[in-house]
Design an enzyme around this catalytic site. Structure first.
Site, short mmCIF file in Angstrom:
data_model
loop_
_atom_site.label_atom_id
_atom_site.label_comp_id
_atom_site.label_asym_id
_atom_site.label_seq_id
_atom_site.Cartn_x
_atom_site.Cartn_y
_atom_site.Cartn_z
N THR A 21 0.81 -1.22 0.00
CA THR A 21 0.00 0.00 0.00
C THR A 21 0.84 1.27 0.00
O THR A 21 2.04 1.25 0.27
CB THR A 21 -0.91 0.04 1.25
OG1 THR A 21 -0.11 0.17 2.42
CG2 THR A 21 -1.77 -1.20 1.34
N ASP A 22 0.16 2.36 -0.27
CA ASP A 22 0.79 3.68 -0.12
C ASP A 22 0.59 4.14 1.33
O ASP A 22 0.04 3.41 2.15
CB ASP A 22 0.22 4.68 -1.13
CG ASP A 22 -1.27 4.92 -0.99
OD1 ASP A 22 -1.85 4.61 0.08
OD2 ASP A 22 -1.87 5.43 -1.96
N SER A 23 1.00 5.36 1.63
CA SER A 23 0.92 5.84 3.02
C SER A 23 -0.52 5.97 3.51
O SER A 23 -0.77 6.01 4.71
CB SER A 23 1.65 7.18 3.16
OG SER A 23 1.06 8.14 2.30
#
Length: 137
Positions: A21-23
């Protein structure tokens, strides 16, 4: 792409980890390709075809020649997904798969079409061995 022509649809489960995932906790779009690849690989393993052994013993590899992904909804950190695959068509040198990703709430997340080509040691298209083609269809 929704209707599989094959009687049996193979499915494998995948958990979404932080690394996917991203942040914000949303899965990066290219990771969907990894999930689809895992399902196709596990599908072949069900029939006792291991890609590293095929390469070593038969000097064959399977490579993606075409892929089309439809992104319907996002995936998130800690989701548990079902990734399906089924053979739509098999030819002398290629296999067309139709695939889906479904989340734990049974919601369609993504669908894909993938054409896999059998290649020889020189990376030229070659006939899929009968022992494979006969077993997987």
């Amino acid at each position: 792409m929704e209707n599989f022509n094959q009687k049996e649809v193979f499915a494998t489960m995948v958990r979404i980890y932080y690394e996917d995932t991203d942040s914000g906790g949303v899965v990066y779009y290219a990771n969907y390709l990894k999930y689809y690849e895992r399902a196709r690989t596990e599908y072949l393993r069900v029939y006792n075809f291991n890609q590293s052994i095929l390469k070593k013993e038969k000097h064959l590899v399977f490579a993606v020649a075409e892929i089309n992904v439809n992104y319907i909804k996002p995936l998130f950190l800690d989701d548990v997904i079902k990734v399906t695959c089924a053979i739509e068509k098999i030819s002398k040198t290629s296999i067309n798969f139709v695939q889906k990703i479904i989340n734990q709430d049974d919601i369609d997340i993504s669908s894909a079409f993938c054409k896999i080509v059998c290649l020889n040691e020189n990376f030229k298209p070659t006939k899929i061995p009968d022992v494979i083609a006969d077993k997987i269809v």
